[in-house]
Motif scaffolding. Structure first.
Motif, mmCIF file in Angstrom:
data_model
loop_
_atom_site.group_PDB
_atom_site.id
_atom_site.type_symbol
_atom_site.label_atom_id
_atom_site.label_comp_id
_atom_site.label_asym_id
_atom_site.label_seq_id
_atom_site.Cartn_x
_atom_site.Cartn_y
_atom_site.Cartn_z
ATOM 1 N N LYS A 175 110.981 -35.898 90.665
ATOM 2 C CA LYS A 175 109.973 -36.961 90.676
ATOM 3 C C LYS A 175 110.541 -38.239 91.295
ATOM 4 O O LYS A 175 109.860 -38.925 92.058
ATOM 5 N N LEU A 176 111.784 -38.552 90.993
ATOM 6 C CA LEU A 176 112.437 -39.726 91.576
ATOM 7 C C LEU A 176 112.504 -39.593 93.094
ATOM 8 O O LEU A 176 112.150 -40.517 93.827
ATOM 9 N N ARG A 177 112.940 -38.448 93.560
ATOM 10 C CA ARG A 177 113.041 -38.221 95.004
ATOM 11 C C ARG A 177 111.674 -38.319 95.680
ATOM 12 O O ARG A 177 111.538 -38.916 96.745
ATOM 13 N N GLN A 178 110.649 -37.764 95.055
ATOM 14 C CA GLN A 178 109.301 -37.820 95.625
ATOM 15 C C GLN A 178 108.788 -39.257 95.657
ATOM 16 O O GLN A 178 108.191 -39.693 96.651
ATOM 17 N N ALA A 179 109.014 -40.018 94.592
ATOM 18 C CA ALA A 179 108.581 -41.417 94.547
ATOM 19 C C ALA A 179 109.291 -42.246 95.620
ATOM 20 O O ALA A 179 108.675 -43.119 96.241
ATOM 21 N N LEU A 180 110.564 -41.974 95.853
ATOM 22 C CA LEU A 180 111.293 -42.670 96.916
ATOM 23 C C LEU A 180 110.726 -42.293 98.287
ATOM 24 O O LEU A 180 110.572 -43.157 99.161
ATOM 25 N N ARG A 181 110.396 -41.031 98.477
ATOM 26 C CA ARG A 181 109.792 -40.596 99.744
ATOM 27 C C ARG A 181 108.464 -41.319 100.000
ATOM 28 O O ARG A 181 108.128 -41.623 101.132
ATOM 29 N N GLN A 182 107.720 -41.563 98.926
ATOM 30 C CA GLN A 182 106.401 -42.194 99.043
ATOM 31 C C GLN A 182 106.480 -43.721 99.048
ATOM 32 O O GLN A 182 105.452 -44.382 99.173
ATOM 33 N N GLY A 183 107.679 -44.277 98.892
ATOM 34 C CA GLY A 183 107.834 -45.725 98.896
ATOM 35 C C GLY A 183 107.303 -46.390 97.637
ATOM 36 O O GLY A 183 106.914 -47.558 97.669
ATOM 37 N N LYS A 184 107.298 -45.683 96.521
ATOM 38 C CA LYS A 184 106.722 -46.171 95.269
ATOM 39 C C LYS A 184 107.710 -46.924 94.380
ATOM 40 O O LYS A 184 107.293 -47.520 93.394
#
Length: 70
Positions: free
Chosen positions: A26-35
């Motif tokens: 989830k952390l990696r995905q949020a970083l990918r999305q700029g969140k």
């Protein structure tokens, strides 16, 4: 020399230790999305993703959200 950046695994551990539950994926995905305000990702050639997480910005995020640092 003090490292200014940390890995997603280290960030996940720091967040968990501060009482903020977020999984590695989830952390990696949020970083990918700029969140998240403490890092970003870079899509490299051949489909590889690099993550840049700033330790101080992560610590500031933890404190701003009521967590404590170890």
């Amino acid at each position: 020399m003090k490292r200014l950046t940390i890995t997603p695994k280290e960030a996940t551990e720091r967040l968990a230790n501060a009482g903020i539950r977020i999984g590695y994926d989830k952390l990696r995905q949020a970083l990918r999305q700029g969140k998240l305000p403490f890092g970003f990702s870079v899509e490299m050639e051949a489909g590889h993703t690099e993550f840049v997480i700033f330790a101080k910005d992560l610590d500031d995020f933890i404190i701003a959200h009521g967590g404590t640092l170890e």
